[in-house]
Scaffold this motif. Structure first.
Motif, PDB file in Angstrom:
ATOM      1  N   GLU A 110     -15.903 -98.107  64.238  1.00 37.83           N
ATOM      2  CA  GLU A 110     -15.232 -97.245  64.709  1.00 37.83           C
ATOM      3  C   GLU A 110     -13.719 -97.600  64.444  1.00 37.83           C
ATOM      4  OE1 GLU A 110     -17.547 -98.398  66.611  1.00 37.83           O
ATOM      5  OE2 GLU A 110     -18.755 -96.559  67.530  1.00 37.83           O
ATOM      6  N   ALA A 111     -13.284 -98.901  64.545  1.00 35.04           N
ATOM      7  CA  ALA A 111     -12.059 -99.434  64.400  1.00 35.04           C
ATOM      8  C   ALA A 111     -11.695 -99.368  62.939  1.00 35.04           C
ATOM      9  CB  ALA A 111     -11.904-100.876  64.853  1.00 35.04           C
ATOM     10  N   LYS A 112     -12.289 -99.254  61.989  1.00 34.09           N
ATOM     11  CA  LYS A 112     -12.108 -99.377  60.709  1.00 34.09           C
ATOM     12  C   LYS A 112     -11.561 -97.880  60.432  1.00 34.09           C
ATOM     13  CE  LYS A 112     -13.531-100.113  55.722  1.00 34.09           C
ATOM     14  NZ  LYS A 112     -14.540-100.790  55.083  1.00 34.09           N
ATOM     15  N   GLU A 113     -12.324 -96.916  60.916  1.00 32.09           N
ATOM     16  CA  GLU A 113     -11.863 -95.516  60.890  1.00 32.09           C
ATOM     17  C   GLU A 113     -10.711 -95.168  61.561  1.00 32.09           C
ATOM     18  OE1 GLU A 113     -11.692 -91.662  59.845  1.00 32.09           O
ATOM     19  OE2 GLU A 113     -13.238 -92.944  58.843  1.00 32.09           O
ATOM     20  N   VAL A 114     -10.427 -95.722  62.697  1.00 34.22           N
ATOM     21  CA  VAL A 114      -9.118 -95.661  63.304  1.00 34.22           C
ATOM     22  C   VAL A 114      -7.967 -96.210  62.444  1.00 34.22           C
ATOM     23  CG1 VAL A 114      -7.812 -96.591  65.050  1.00 34.22           C
ATOM     24  CG2 VAL A 114      -9.921 -95.815  65.738  1.00 34.22           C
ATOM     25  N   THR A 115      -8.170 -97.461  61.823  1.00 38.28           N
ATOM     26  CA  THR A 115      -7.135 -97.904  60.866  1.00 38.28           C
ATOM     27  C   THR A 115      -6.865 -96.883  59.848  1.00 38.28           C
ATOM     28  OG1 THR A 115      -7.822-100.062  61.495  1.00 38.28           O
ATOM     29  CG2 THR A 115      -6.805 -99.891  59.336  1.00 38.28           C
ATOM     30  N   ASN A 116      -7.990 -96.489  59.175  1.00 37.87           N
ATOM     31  CA  ASN A 116      -7.946 -95.226  58.203  1.00 37.87           C
ATOM     32  C   ASN A 116      -6.883 -94.095  58.569  1.00 37.87           C
ATOM     33  OD1 ASN A 116      -9.469 -97.029  56.469  1.00 37.87           O
ATOM     34  ND2 ASN A 116     -11.173 -95.937  56.619  1.00 37.87           N
ATOM     35  N   THR A 156      10.459 -91.139  66.294  1.00 38.75           N
ATOM     36  CA  THR A 156       9.458 -90.126  66.690  1.00 38.75           C
ATOM     37  C   THR A 156       8.074 -90.342  66.074  1.00 38.75           C
ATOM     38  OG1 THR A 156      11.083 -88.565  67.368  1.00 38.75           O
ATOM     39  CG2 THR A 156       8.925 -87.778  66.865  1.00 38.75           C
ATOM     40  N   ALA A 157       8.168 -90.856  64.749  1.00 42.75           N
ATOM     41  CA  ALA A 157       7.140 -91.091  64.059  1.00 42.75           C
ATOM     42  C   ALA A 157       5.957 -92.227  64.520  1.00 42.75           C
ATOM     43  CB  ALA A 157       7.321 -91.312  62.615  1.00 42.75           C
ATOM     44  N   GLN A 158       7.138 -93.284  64.846  1.00 41.71           N
ATOM     45  CA  GLN A 158       6.565 -94.669  65.551  1.00 41.71           C
ATOM     46  C   GLN A 158       5.994 -94.390  66.817  1.00 41.71           C
ATOM     47  OE1 GLN A 158       9.126 -97.865  65.096  1.00 41.71           O
ATOM     48  NE2 GLN A 158       7.605 -99.433  66.042  1.00 41.71           N
ATOM     49  N   GLU A 159       6.603 -93.409  67.612  1.00 46.54           N
ATOM     50  CA  GLU A 159       5.893 -93.184  69.074  1.00 46.54           C
ATOM     51  C   GLU A 159       4.546 -92.484  68.682  1.00 46.54           C
ATOM     52  OE1 GLU A 159       9.279 -91.275  70.764  1.00 46.54           O
ATOM     53  OE2 GLU A 159      10.409 -93.075  71.199  1.00 46.54           O
ATOM     54  N   SER A 160       4.590 -91.419  67.795  1.00 44.78           N
ATOM     55  CA  SER A 160       3.516 -90.601  67.684  1.00 44.78           C
ATOM     56  C   SER A 160       2.196 -91.611  67.132  1.00 44.78           C
ATOM     57  CB  SER A 160       3.756 -89.440  66.411  1.00 44.78           C
ATOM     58  OG  SER A 160       2.791 -89.117  66.059  1.00 44.78           O
ATOM     59  N   LEU A 161       2.472 -92.462  66.384  1.00 44.78           N
ATOM     60  CA  LEU A 161       1.952 -93.358  65.484  1.00 44.78           C
ATOM     61  C   LEU A 161       1.189 -94.125  66.693  1.00 44.78           C
ATOM     62  CD1 LEU A 161       0.478 -93.853  62.825  1.00 44.78           C
ATOM     63  CD2 LEU A 161       2.084 -95.909  62.403  1.00 44.78           C
ATOM     64  N   GLN A 162       1.917 -94.776  67.673  1.00 46.19           N
ATOM     65  CA  GLN A 162       1.461 -95.411  68.799  1.00 46.19           C
ATOM     66  C   GLN A 162       0.512 -94.641  69.743  1.00 46.19           C
ATOM     67  OE1 GLN A 162       5.206 -97.175  70.294  1.00 46.19           O
ATOM     68  NE2 GLN A 162       4.901 -98.741  68.765  1.00 46.19           N
ATOM     69  N   ALA A 163       0.896 -93.357  69.976  1.00 44.06           N
ATOM     70  CA  ALA A 163       0.207 -92.561  71.150  1.00 44.06           C
ATOM     71  C   ALA A 163      -1.241 -92.091  70.154  1.00 44.06           C
ATOM     72  CB  ALA A 163       0.874 -91.106  71.176  1.00 44.06           C
ATOM     73  N   LYS A 164      -1.150 -92.046  68.909  1.00 39.97           N
ATOM     74  CA  LYS A 164      -2.466 -91.953  68.187  1.00 39.97           C
ATOM     75  C   LYS A 164      -3.343 -93.013  68.291  1.00 39.97           C
ATOM     76  CE  LYS A 164      -4.647 -89.112  65.129  1.00 39.97           C
ATOM     77  NZ  LYS A 164      -5.197 -87.686  65.406  1.00 39.97           N
ATOM     78  N   TYR A 165      -2.732 -94.231  68.233  1.00 37.16           N
ATOM     79  CA  TYR A 165      -3.622 -95.318  68.183  1.00 37.16           C
ATOM     80  C   TYR A 165      -4.181 -95.422  69.677  1.00 37.16           C
ATOM     81  CZ  TYR A 165      -4.692-100.488  68.533  1.00 37.16           C
ATOM     82  OH  TYR A 165      -5.406-101.731  68.665  1.00 37.16           O
ATOM     83  N   GLY A 166      -3.467 -95.170  70.649  1.00 44.26           N
ATOM     84  CA  GLY A 166      -3.990 -95.141  71.814  1.00 44.26           C
ATOM     85  C   GLY A 166      -5.185 -94.171  72.290  1.00 44.26           C
ATOM     86  N   MET A 219      -8.210 -95.510  70.175  1.00 49.87           N
ATOM     87  CA  MET A 219      -8.745 -96.569  70.634  1.00 49.87           C
ATOM     88  C   MET A 219      -9.431 -96.510  71.749  1.00 49.87           C
ATOM     89  SD  MET A 219      -8.517 -99.013  68.176  1.00 49.87           S
ATOM     90  CE  MET A 219      -9.199-100.430  69.168  1.00 49.87           C
ATOM     91  N   LYS A 220      -9.104 -95.497  72.869  1.00 50.23           N
ATOM     92  CA  LYS A 220      -9.617 -95.348  74.041  1.00 50.23           C
ATOM     93  C   LYS A 220     -11.170 -95.433  74.205  1.00 50.23           C
ATOM     94  CE  LYS A 220      -9.053 -93.232  78.535  1.00 50.23           C
ATOM     95  NZ  LYS A 220      -8.477 -92.199  79.154  1.00 50.23           N
ATOM     96  N   PRO A 221     -11.943 -94.577  73.462  1.00 47.97           N
ATOM     97  CA  PRO A 221     -13.436 -94.630  73.491  1.00 47.97           C
ATOM     98  C   PRO A 221     -13.822 -96.029  72.845  1.00 47.97           C
ATOM     99  CG  PRO A 221     -12.251 -93.064  71.918  1.00 47.97           C
ATOM    100  CD  PRO A 221     -11.347 -93.625  72.494  1.00 47.97           C
ATOM    101  N   ILE A 222     -13.365 -96.568  72.059  1.00 48.94           N
ATOM    102  CA  ILE A 222     -13.648 -97.962  71.480  1.00 48.94           C
ATOM    103  C   ILE A 222     -13.663 -98.804  72.548  1.00 48.94           C
ATOM    104  CG2 ILE A 222     -13.290 -99.709  69.741  1.00 48.94           C
ATOM    105  CD1 ILE A 222     -12.345 -97.272  67.967  1.00 48.94           C
ATOM    106  N   LEU A 223     -12.694 -98.856  73.128  1.00 46.18           N
ATOM    107  CA  LEU A 223     -12.373 -99.916  74.237  1.00 46.18           C
ATOM    108  C   LEU A 223     -13.017 -99.449  75.448  1.00 46.18           C
ATOM    109  CD1 LEU A 223      -8.465-100.432  74.064  1.00 46.18           C
ATOM    110  CD2 LEU A 223     -10.253-101.787  73.082  1.00 46.18           C
TER     111      LEU A 223
END
Length: 184
Positions: free
Chosen positions: A28-34, A93-103, A106-110
């Motif tokens: 799942e982490a690979k899909e998140v990275t993609n 804004t793009a960086q904040e959006s990317l970080q929010a998307k990462y969280g 990743m939440k279900p994986i964690l």
């Protein structure tokens, strides 16, 4: 009293795992990275477009500033400053959006990893499981206390199957500092 404390300490079973490694082994982490890489590429493309627009307008301003009236010159300087501000805001804004998307991704994986850790700890009688990473304060941990492979197996993952690096938060490129227009 010291004998009592020693007996209690011996009864505690402590193990450790490496969450970053477990994440890197998760399909799942690979899909998140993609997904994050796609979003980052889109942000970088838009940022490049905005920077090109700024450079084009700045070059036009520089080449024509000598012939401009004060009103036109001030208007162009205001336009350039506004565009430069938009570039900076977009980058943030793009960086904040990317970080929010990462969280979010990743939440279900964690959560899945935590459930596997809880199960392994309960099944093997561990009282504490510590996350050991390169920046942790654990200076030494005996390898026989490492439950990482047990956690991976509990998740249905064969340890060592994925040689990719752990998923990290990609950050969009920050804009190059544009040269502010010279005021005359």
């Amino acid at each position: 009293m010291l004998t009592s404390l020693g007996a209690q300490a011996q009864a505690l079973k402590v193990g450790f795992t490496r969450i970053d490694y477990v994440v890197s082994q998760s399909p799942e982490a690979k899909e998140v990275t993609n997904q994050l890489n796609i979003q980052q590429a889109q942000a970088e493309n838009e940022l490049k477009r905005m920077q090109t627009e700024f450079q084009t307008k700045y070059s036009a301003y520089q080449s024509g500033v000598a012939q401009m009236t004060d009103v036109i010159r001030k208007d162009r300087e205001t336009e350039l400053q506004t565009l430069q501000t938009r570039i900076q805001q977009f980058s943030q804004t793009a960086q904040e959006s990317l970080q929010a998307k990462y969280g979010q991704l990743m939440k279900p994986i964690l959560t899945k990893i935590q459930q596997a850790i809880d199960t392994v700890a309960l099944q093997n009688g561990y009282h504490y499981i510590i996350n050991v990473t390169s920046n942790s304060d654990v200076l030494y941990a005996a390898e026989e206390l490492n439950i990482t492979d047990l956690v991976l197996k509990k998740m249905g993952i064969t340890p060592g199957q994925n040689t990719d690096k752990p998923a990290n938060t990609p950050a969009p490129a920050t804009p190059k500092t544009a040269i502010p227009p010279k005021k005359k």
